[in-house]
Scaffold this motif. Structure first.
Motif, short mmCIF file in Angstrom:
data_model
loop_
_atom_site.label_atom_id
_atom_site.label_comp_id
_atom_site.label_asym_id
_atom_site.label_seq_id
_atom_site.Cartn_x
_atom_site.Cartn_y
_atom_site.Cartn_z
N LEU A 144 0.83 -1.21 0.00
CA LEU A 144 0.00 0.00 0.00
C LEU A 144 0.87 1.26 0.00
CD1 LEU A 144 -2.80 -1.03 2.54
CD2 LEU A 144 -3.02 -0.78 0.06
N CYS A 145 1.97 1.23 0.74
CA CYS A 145 2.88 2.38 0.73
C CYS A 145 3.50 2.57 -0.66
CB CYS A 145 3.98 2.20 1.77
SG CYS A 145 3.40 2.30 3.48
N LEU A 146 3.88 1.46 -1.31
CA LEU A 146 4.43 1.55 -2.65
C LEU A 146 3.40 2.07 -3.64
CD1 LEU A 146 6.50 -1.77 -2.85
CD2 LEU A 146 7.38 0.57 -2.64
N PHE A 147 2.16 1.62 -3.48
CA PHE A 147 1.10 2.10 -4.36
C PHE A 147 0.88 3.60 -4.20
CE2 PHE A 147 -3.41 3.21 -4.87
CZ PHE A 147 -3.62 2.87 -6.20
N SER A 148 0.94 4.09 -2.96
CA SER A 148 0.70 5.51 -2.72
C SER A 148 1.84 6.39 -3.19
CB SER A 148 0.47 5.74 -1.22
OG SER A 148 1.63 5.46 -0.47
N THR A 149 3.05 5.83 -3.34
CA THR A 149 4.20 6.62 -3.78
C THR A 149 4.52 6.40 -5.26
OG1 THR A 149 5.65 4.86 -2.94
CG2 THR A 149 5.24 6.73 -1.50
N ALA A 150 4.57 5.13 -5.68
CA ALA A 150 4.92 4.83 -7.07
C ALA A 150 3.72 4.90 -8.00
CB ALA A 150 5.56 3.45 -7.16
N GLY A 151 2.51 4.93 -7.43
CA GLY A 151 1.31 4.97 -8.28
C GLY A 151 1.23 6.21 -9.14
N VAL A 152 1.88 7.29 -8.71
CA VAL A 152 1.85 8.52 -9.47
C VAL A 152 2.53 8.34 -10.82
CG1 VAL A 152 3.99 9.41 -8.47
CG2 VAL A 152 2.29 11.01 -9.32
N PHE A 153 3.47 7.40 -10.92
CA PHE A 153 4.16 7.15 -12.19
C PHE A 153 3.37 6.22 -13.10
CE2 PHE A 153 7.48 7.89 -8.95
CZ PHE A 153 8.05 9.04 -9.49
N LEU A 154 2.33 5.59 -12.56
CA LEU A 154 1.51 4.67 -13.35
C LEU A 154 0.22 5.30 -13.84
CD1 LEU A 154 1.85 1.48 -11.08
CD2 LEU A 154 3.20 2.07 -13.11
#
Length: 318
Positions: free
Chosen positions: A51-61
């Motif tokens: 969930l932390c990765l989704f909230s940070t790296a999701g902006v690039f997806l």
């Protein structure tokens, strides 16, 4: 009334290893091994990291910005262009989920860590000085506990002018939650700190003339580390649930800021027409708070020497 000395749970495991001829393992390794043997706790840790990765790296997806309107897809369900669908105004829900989840996690981590630190210092200070100093500090603590936090949140985050126009809403909410989130833990830490004051290492430090604040920071705080870790995870969960609750009823974070509470509150009235707007943030909140609860249970068992749910973390000599 006499105070009983509370032994360090991890020291008990080390002493047992020495008595049986096993290789002595460091405290940290024992705790980590016991935690990693708890499959439920490890699953919670993995979910929280994802969930932390989704909230940070999701902006690039994401293909769309959270404020961009797609006039050709207003209130549409999940599709190839909008993975989580769009809102009734045409905004991409995936982009808003990334922003909202990041905001909620950030509030939880700041409030959880900050409140635990304040509670540790305040509670240990009361335990160290005792007497009149403790009574005054305890009176201040009890007075603050009686202040209705929901009223303070409503005053700070509502209305025009003042701080609200110059500071983001999530920052104001974080400050208010931080001010009111440490008090219950401070009372518990005070009780445990009073038992530590009778230990030999504290009395020796006092006899050697070590300054009081250094004794609190170097001797009392580290010896309640297990309690602080558990209070940290509980504090993060409390902050996230508080943010969702306050934003849901309209006195927390407000548009244009986005959080899980804002997304859930905005979609409640349209749950029958736009169900994806409600279920995606709600499921994310359940996964977030559920993973923290699983981690908290695993940490509690890892620090408890009497727990047999995760086996024994001993390494036999060859």
């Amino acid at each position: 009334m006499t105070t009983m000395n509370v032994p360090d749970p991890v020291e008990i495991d080390i002493e047992k290893s020495m008595e049986t001829g096993d290789e002595v393992i460091s405290k940290t390794r024992i705790i980590v091994r016991r935690f990693m043997r708890n499959k439920t706790a490890v699953a919670g840790l993995v979910i929280f990291i994802l969930l932390c990765l989704f909230s940070t790296a999701g902006v690039f997806l994401q293909k769309w910005d959270k404020t961009t309107l797609d006039v050709f897809n207003i209130g549409t369900g999940p599709s190839a262009d909008h993975w989580f669908g769009t809102t009734q105004s045409g905004r991409d829900l995936f982009a808003q989920m990334v922003e909202g989840l990041r905001t909620s996690i950030l509030i939880g981590l700041i409030v959880g860590a900050g409140a635990t630190l304040i509670a540790a210092i305040y509670g240990c200070t009361m335990a160290y000085f005792g007497g009149r100093t403790m009574r005054i500090m305890l009176f201040i603590l009890e007075t603050l506990i009686m202040v209705p936090s929901i009223l303070i949140v409503a005053i700070v985050t509502s209305g025009g002018g003042g701080l609200k126009d110059n500071i983001p809403g999530w920052v104001l909410l974080t400050i208010v939650l931080l001010v009111f989130g440490w008090m219950a833990a401070a009372r518990l830490i005070r009780s445990l700190g009073q038992s530590l004051m009778t230990r030999e290492f504290v009395k020796a430090a006092q006899f050697m003339g070590v300054p009081p604040l250094k004794i609190v920071w170097r001797h009392l705080v580290p010896n309640i580390g297990s309690l602080l870790v558990l209070e940290l995870t509980r504090g993060v969960t409390f902050a996230i649930l508080s943010e969702v609750a306050f934003s849901f009823i309209g006195i927390g974070i407000k548009d244009p800021d986005v959080s899980l509470g804002v997304l859930i509150g905005q979609s409640t009235a349209q749950i029958s027409s736009y169900p994806w707007m409600f279920w995606f943030p709600l499921i994310a909140m359940f996964f977030l708070t559920g993973s923290l609860s699983m981690m908290n249970d695993g940490l509690r068992d890892a620090f408890d020497p009497n727990s047999t749910s995760v086996g024994q973390a001993k390494k036999k000599k060859k």
